[in-house]
Design a protein around this motif. Structure first.
Motif, PDB file in Angstrom:
ATOM      1  N   UNK A 175       7.505  -4.421   2.612  1.00 25.14           N
ATOM      2  CA  UNK A 175       6.943  -5.615   1.978  1.00 25.14           C
ATOM      3  C   UNK A 175       7.997  -6.716   1.857  1.00 25.14           C
ATOM      4  N   UNK A 176       9.244  -6.341   1.641  1.00 22.17           N
ATOM      5  CA  UNK A 176      10.323  -7.337   1.606  1.00 22.17           C
ATOM      6  C   UNK A 176      10.496  -7.987   2.973  1.00 22.17           C
ATOM      7  N   UNK A 177      10.374  -7.180   4.023  1.00 20.81           N
ATOM      8  CA  UNK A 177      10.437  -7.723   5.381  1.00 20.81           C
ATOM      9  C   UNK A 177       9.295  -8.710   5.602  1.00 20.81           C
ATOM     10  N   UNK A 178       8.115  -8.366   5.117  1.00 21.88           N
ATOM     11  CA  UNK A 178       6.968  -9.273   5.223  1.00 21.88           C
ATOM     12  C   UNK A 178       7.201 -10.554   4.447  1.00 21.88           C
ATOM     13  N   UNK A 179       7.827 -10.444   3.270  1.00 26.40           N
ATOM     14  CA  UNK A 179       8.149 -11.632   2.482  1.00 26.40           C
ATOM     15  C   UNK A 179       9.113 -12.537   3.253  1.00 26.40           C
ATOM     16  N   UNK A 207       0.846  -1.197   0.000  1.00 26.67           N
ATOM     17  CA  UNK A 207       0.000   0.000   0.000  1.00 26.67           C
ATOM     18  C   UNK A 207       0.882   1.247   0.000  1.00 26.67           C
ATOM     19  N   UNK A 208       1.912   1.249   0.844  1.00 29.82           N
ATOM     20  CA  UNK A 208       2.825   2.395   0.896  1.00 29.82           C
ATOM     21  C   UNK A 208       3.565   2.577  -0.433  1.00 29.82           C
ATOM     22  N   UNK A 209       3.959   1.472  -1.041  1.00 28.89           N
ATOM     23  CA  UNK A 209       4.614   1.532  -2.355  1.00 28.89           C
ATOM     24  C   UNK A 209       3.713   2.223  -3.370  1.00 28.89           C
ATOM     25  N   UNK A 210       2.465   1.844  -3.387  1.00 27.92           N
ATOM     26  CA  UNK A 210       1.512   2.398  -4.339  1.00 27.92           C
ATOM     27  C   UNK A 210       1.270   3.883  -4.077  1.00 27.92           C
ATOM     28  N   UNK A 211       1.066   4.241  -2.801  1.00 28.02           N
ATOM     29  CA  UNK A 211       0.860   5.641  -2.467  1.00 28.02           C
ATOM     30  C   UNK A 211       2.087   6.466  -2.840  1.00 28.02           C
ATOM     31  N   UNK A 212       3.268   5.923  -2.600  1.00 26.01           N
ATOM     32  CA  UNK A 212       4.492   6.628  -2.945  1.00 26.01           C
ATOM     33  C   UNK A 212       4.633   6.830  -4.434  1.00 26.01           C
ATOM     34  N   UNK A 213       4.295   5.818  -5.205  1.00 28.98           N
ATOM     35  CA  UNK A 213       4.378   5.926  -6.659  1.00 28.98           C
ATOM     36  C   UNK A 213       3.410   6.991  -7.177  1.00 28.98           C
ATOM     37  N   UNK A 222      10.657   8.421  -1.570  1.00 29.15           N
ATOM     38  CA  UNK A 222      11.022   7.866  -0.261  1.00 29.15           C
ATOM     39  C   UNK A 222       9.942   6.914   0.230  1.00 29.15           C
ATOM     40  N   UNK A 223       8.680   7.326   0.107  1.00 30.75           N
ATOM     41  CA  UNK A 223       7.568   6.496   0.572  1.00 30.75           C
ATOM     42  C   UNK A 223       7.510   5.185  -0.211  1.00 30.75           C
ATOM     43  N   UNK A 224       7.765   5.255  -1.510  1.00 32.69           N
ATOM     44  CA  UNK A 224       7.752   4.057  -2.350  1.00 32.69           C
ATOM     45  C   UNK A 224       8.832   3.074  -1.893  1.00 32.69           C
ATOM     46  N   UNK A 225      10.027   3.593  -1.634  1.00 36.45           N
ATOM     47  CA  UNK A 225      11.122   2.717  -1.227  1.00 36.45           C
ATOM     48  C   UNK A 225      10.920   2.174   0.196  1.00 36.45           C
TER      49      UNK A 225
END
Length: 60
Positions: free
Chosen positions: A45-49, A10-16, A36-39
């Motif tokens: 999400x990588x941590x979640x993975x 969600x944060x990735x999308x909002x950042x994009x 910054x928000x996208x990264x």
């Protein structure tokens, strides 16, 4: 999918969206904030993975 994966994406999308809006509006601050928000979202999400992989490895 776990909580970190969802929140991160969600944060990735909002950042994009912010990044593109900043680019379109020629607003460098908004574009940088979106970048910054996208990264940050990608990291979360990588941590979640990673958590998901560890959980699956422990379950097996």
């Amino acid at each position: 999918m776990n909580k970190d994966q969802v929140k991160g994406r969600v944060e990735e999308t909002k950042g994009k969206i912010k990044e593109v809006a900043g680019n379109l509006l020629d607003n460098e601050d908004l574009e940088a904030e979106g970048n910054v928000q996208k990264h940050t979202g990608k990291v979360q999400s990588s941590f979640g993975d990673l958590k998901d992989k560890v959980k699956k490895a422990v379950d097996d």
